[in-house]
Design a protein around this motif. Structure first.
Motif, short mmCIF file in Angstrom:
data_model
loop_
_atom_site.label_atom_id
_atom_site.label_comp_id
_atom_site.label_asym_id
_atom_site.label_seq_id
_atom_site.Cartn_x
_atom_site.Cartn_y
_atom_site.Cartn_z
N MET A 143 0.83 -1.21 0.00
CA MET A 143 0.00 0.00 0.00
C MET A 143 0.86 1.25 0.00
SD MET A 143 -3.56 -0.23 0.65
CE MET A 143 -4.16 0.54 2.15
N ASN A 144 2.02 1.18 -0.63
CA ASN A 144 2.85 2.38 -0.60
C ASN A 144 2.67 3.18 -1.89
OD1 ASN A 144 3.93 0.29 -1.88
ND2 ASN A 144 5.95 0.36 -0.90
N LYS A 145 1.41 3.32 -2.28
CA LYS A 145 1.15 4.18 -3.42
C LYS A 145 1.20 5.62 -2.98
CE LYS A 145 -3.77 4.03 -2.73
NZ LYS A 145 -4.76 3.04 -2.58
N LYS A 146 2.00 6.40 -3.64
CA LYS A 146 2.03 7.83 -3.36
C LYS A 146 1.03 8.48 -4.28
CE LYS A 146 4.12 9.14 0.01
NZ LYS A 146 3.56 10.03 0.95
N LYS A 147 0.89 9.78 -4.13
CA LYS A 147 -0.12 10.44 -4.95
C LYS A 147 0.33 10.51 -6.40
CE LYS A 147 -1.99 12.24 -0.97
NZ LYS A 147 -1.13 11.68 0.02
N ASN A 203 -17.71 7.03 6.67
CA ASN A 203 -16.53 7.85 6.45
C ASN A 203 -16.52 9.17 7.20
OD1 ASN A 203 -15.27 6.10 4.50
ND2 ASN A 203 -16.97 6.65 3.16
N LYS A 204 -17.69 9.62 7.62
CA LYS A 204 -17.73 10.97 8.16
C LYS A 204 -18.17 11.06 9.62
CE LYS A 204 -16.17 13.32 4.79
NZ LYS A 204 -14.85 13.94 5.00
N ILE A 260 -14.24 1.24 11.77
CA ILE A 260 -13.04 0.96 10.97
C ILE A 260 -11.84 0.75 11.88
CG2 ILE A 260 -11.39 1.93 9.31
CD1 ILE A 260 -13.72 3.45 8.04
N SER A 307 -9.27 -2.40 12.39
CA SER A 307 -7.86 -2.26 12.04
C SER A 307 -6.96 -2.60 13.21
CB SER A 307 -7.61 -0.82 11.58
OG SER A 307 -6.27 -0.63 11.24
N GLY A 367 -10.99 -3.41 8.84
CA GLY A 367 -10.41 -2.07 8.69
C GLY A 367 -10.59 -1.44 7.32
N VAL A 368 -11.04 -2.24 6.35
CA VAL A 368 -11.21 -1.70 5.00
C VAL A 368 -12.57 -2.12 4.46
CG1 VAL A 368 -10.31 -1.67 2.65
CG2 VAL A 368 -8.75 -1.95 4.57
#
Lengths: 497, 326
Positions: free
Chosen positions: B1-5, B194-195, B203, B207, B274-275
């Motif tokens: 999961m080390n995707k950067k932007k 989410n909010k 979540i 996790s 967690g997801v």
């Protein structure tokens, strides 16, 4: 150093069977970094858990900011301004940095969480601490070092007045440690009290003002850091009386052949260029503090974890060990420190456990030959003096010491010539310990070669013919038993490159 | 999961897996439409939608259980059980259909609370706790109604209005009214997940429960709440099922929970906790429903749906596993 912010006096705590803390005193002043040191199991963590309300104390008093307090939960302590930065990271990986910092006290906009404010506040906090992390990043994408910084930021954001660092540097790189120290100095200048738990002597000298040493659950003394030497601290840490006589000389003849040779073994961060030799009939002690990489070394050697490089010779022959099966085939037996999880099957009988690793030899066609199995089991029950009403007894009903004997029987049955004992007497009472020691000596005398990992100094000194000391994944010492003292071992165990 | 932007912001916002399964859904729809003229008709779409409502609600429920790191095996038998109890009150006891609906959802929430309590308070593994509830609910429905099948009021009858909540006809045109509730549920639950604190803590529990507890969050409460939500949606599923099908038979429903759980997993929800995403779950459901309805149109018997769904499930999880390995 300012006025006293915390005084713990006469703190006493017992767990079933263990007197964990015996009237311990501890004091922290404002603007002070106070180191808390001691061997594994000396009671440092227990003391801090009592301070932060995770455990309750049996007796003694805690005076914080001039008032007697008794916290019943970490939340309680937090509200009063006492926070702990745990050794194990307590982060929720699937949430972002900001969400982690504010978990449990999110700013709200109606029923909606105000994420924007959370990010802003986190940024302000990071700016103050000089940390460069984007609060919107997922926690799981950060390095361990950065996660540690977040943990610190989270702790401090609770209006902390007293911060406990529990071995914060264990997973950090050199530059990250420098950054950590910068933060600690900064907190110190803001008049916070800081407790710093660490095994690293060099750090203690650099960052702390005073050192309190604990030993076997008791208070050993407090020193002013700049007025004492590393040796003073070590002496205080190990200064207990030794109940069992240490071995005075090696029992291994000087011409004993090398049965196992390990050269430049590497496996991750915890095993770096480890080399050693094991002789026939030798008990080779592996000493070091928790997390020194001893178990990891043995697991890599045994094929339980992958190794990145390194050569292994058994009886002079190059050995390829990729899986535990390879190791067992080559005559290596591994007695895990976690017996119940890896060593034995609790709900099976002694006989079944004894033949577990050797079952093919006890088969007649597709059936297990009970007679042979029972005979083998009985043989080892007799020779190891396992106390049991019979070989049909379920292992779960045996005492810890006798369970350990069943594990030994299992590997002896497999004809293992090299036995790796990982903390062989953990969870075993004193009487049974002696029996296990006796047994190990006997096995060595019969020509078996033994590697013994132990965190108990007395055990290392009593059993080993030679001692290898590890620190942070490296071999930092190899000491002949004749030259070994608690001090020389502790020196090597706290050494830093 | 080390995707950067990197890559398009849209891709990052939606997530690779969800985009892939969305593409799968579109490709399936296109393929069926090209291969079969009768598939690309309005009535087929209505059919697909109609048969998807109860699974969607169950799958939303399953998503919440999965996000906590747990699972709910009592969804299928529970749904039938709650629907039978509600229907029994209407048909045999003469209660208004509105009351029957309310009781259905209420009983469902109670069983959700029961599951949550077993899991969060008594530390019973979710698999075992909900397996027990699965068995209990399989029996309890028929015990209450006396072992017979239950049919909710027919559309033409006086009390039949509740069926039009999910499908109605205006001037001879079928209107998939149920889709409105589905859409509303997806939007509201996405917001909650989410909010709001509720969603965030659910979540967080999935996790790292211990870290969440140490942060001062009342984890037991939120853990139970997650299963209560699961129960609530099982109740809605029961209503959708009762409105869509002729009858609810005692002892049935087992196995449907696996379709729901499968949909959630295809939609990107992790069984490790967690997801999870409600929109993803909706896509997952549609892939399943489209296969179920579409395959007969192209001459493949419906059992192929099981096989193909299994493959898609593996593929969807495979993408996730690969991504995490890198």
């Amino acid at each position: 150093m300012g006025e006293v912010i915390l005084t713990m006096k006469g703190i006493d705590k017992s767990f079933p069977g263990v007197h964990a803390l015996d009237h311990v005193d501890f004091e922290v002043r404002k603007g002070e970094v106070h180191a808390l040191m001691g061997e594994n199991g000396a009671g440092k963590s227990t003391l801090m858990k009592i301070l932060t309300g995770i455990y309750s104390k049996d007796s003694g008093s805690i005076v914080y900011e001039g008032k007697e307090v008794s916290f019943t939960s970490p939340r309680d302590a937090q509200d009063a301004g006492i926070v702990i930065v745990h050794q194990e990271l307590n982060m929720v990986n699937h949430l972002t940095v900001a969400q982690n910092i504010f978990i449990g006290r999110e700013p709200m906009k109606g029923i909606r969480i105000d994420d924007a404010k959370m990010v802003r506040d986190s940024r302000a906090l990071f700016d103050m601490l000089g940390i460069d992390i984007d609060p919107r990043d997922k926690m799981s994408t950060l390095t361990v070092g950065k996660q540690q910084m977040c943990e610190i930021a989270k702790a401090i954001s609770h209006n902390a007045k007293l911060v406990v660092f529990d071995e914060p540097s264990a997973a950090l790189t050199e530059t990250e440690i420098e950054q950590l120290f910068k933060i600690i100095r900064d907190l110190k200048s803001k008049d916070m009290g800081i407790v710093y738990i660490s095994h690293r002597m060099d750090e203690i000298k650099v960052i702390t003002d005073r050192v309190t040493v604990m030993r076997d659950g008791t208070y050993a003394g407090t020193l002013i850091t700049k007025d004492c030497t590393k040796d003073d601290i070590i002496k205080m840490m190990v200064g207990r009386t030794i109940y069992e006589d240490p071995k005075t000389k090696s029992m291994v003849p000087p011409d004993a052949p090398v049965v196992l040779k390990v050269e430049n073994l590497n496996a991750g961060k915890m095993v770096q260029n480890v080399s050693f030799e094991l002789h026939k009939g030798e008990i080779l002690g592996f000493s070091g503090l928790m997390g020194a990489g001893r178990t990891e070394t043995m697991r890599a050697l045994f094929g339980a974890d992958p190794k990145t490089s390194g050569d292994i010779w058994i009886n002079g022959q190059k050995a390829e060990i990729r899986t535990p099966q390879d190791a067992v085939r080559l005559g290596i037996g591994y007695l895990s420190e976690d017996r119940k999880q890896f060593g034995i099957v609790l709900q099976k009988t002694i006989a079944e456990n004894t033949t577990l690793a050797t079952l093919p030899e006890f088969m007649k066609g597709i059936f297990i030959n009970r007679k042979m199995e029972n005979a083998a089991a009985q043989k080892y029950v007799d020779s190891l003096k396992t106390k049991t009403p019979g070989i049909d007894q379920l292992v779960v009903n045996l005492s810890g010491g006798n369970q350990q004997k069943v594990v030994i029987a299992k590997w002896l049955c497999r004809n293992c010539d090299i036995l790796i004992f990982d903390e062989p007497t953990r969870g075993i009472d004193v009487g049974a310990k002696n029996e296990i020691y006796h047994l190990m000596n006997q096995l060595a005398a019969e020509g078996k070669s033994i590697i013994m990992i132990s965190s108990e100094m007395t055990e290392i000194l009593r059993m080993s013919d030679r001692i290898i000391v590890m620190c942070e994944g490296r071999k930092t010492g190899e000491i002949a038993i004749e030259d070994a003292t608690q001090e020389t071992i502790m020196q090597a165990a706290t050494m830093q490159e | 999961m080390n995707k950067k932007k990197s890559g398009s912001p849209l891709v990052n916002a939606i997530g690779t897996q969800k985009l892939v399964i969305l593409a799968v859904l579109i490709v399936l729809f296109a393929a069926f439409s090209i291969l079969s003229a009768s598939f690309r008709s309005y009535s087929t779409i209505i059919t697909i939608l109609s048969y998807s409502y109860y699974i969607t609600f169950m799958a939303i429920g399953a998503t919440f259980a999965l996000i906590t790191g747990g699972v709910d095996l009592s969804l299928g038998t529970g749904m039938i059980c709650y629907g039978m109890i509600g229907g029994y009150l209407v048909i045999e006891q003469g209660m208004p259909v509105g009351v029957g609906m309310l009781v259905t959802v209420l009983v469902a929430v109670l069983f959700g609370l029961f599951n949550g309590t077993l899991i969060a308070v008594f530390d019973i593994p979710p698999f075992i706790a909900t397996l027990a509830t699965m068995m209990i609910t399989r029996g309890i429905g028929s015990v209450v109604v006396g072992g017979m099948s239950v049919t909710w009021p027919q559309a033409a009858s006086a009390q039949g209005w509740f069926r039009s909540l999910f499908r109605t006809q205006i001037n001879g045109v079928m209107i998939p009214t149920g889709f409105l509730w589905v859409l509303l549920s997806v939007i509201i639950m996405t917001f909650i997940l989410n909010k709001t604190k509720l969603g965030r803590y659910i979540i967080a529990i999935g996790s790292n429960k211990e870290a969440t507890r140490l942060s001062g969050v009342k984890v037991v409460k939120y853990h139970i709440a997650a299963y209560a939500i699961t129960g609530f949606f099982t109740g809605l599923a029961a209503l959708a099922y009762a409105a869509t099908f002729q009858e609810l038979s005692p002892g049935t429903g087992g196995g449907l929970e696996l379709d729901a759980i499968g949909s959630a997993i295809i939609g990107g929800t992790s069984t490790a906790g967690g997801v999870g995403s409600i929109a993803g779950t909706l896509i997952g459901v549609f892939i399943m429903s489209m296969l179920k309805t579409g395959l007969p149109f192209v001459g493949l018997q419906a059992n192929w749906q099981q096989i193909i769904t299994g493959i898609i499930l593996l593929g969807a999880v495979g993408i996730d596993v690969m991504k995490n390995k890198r």
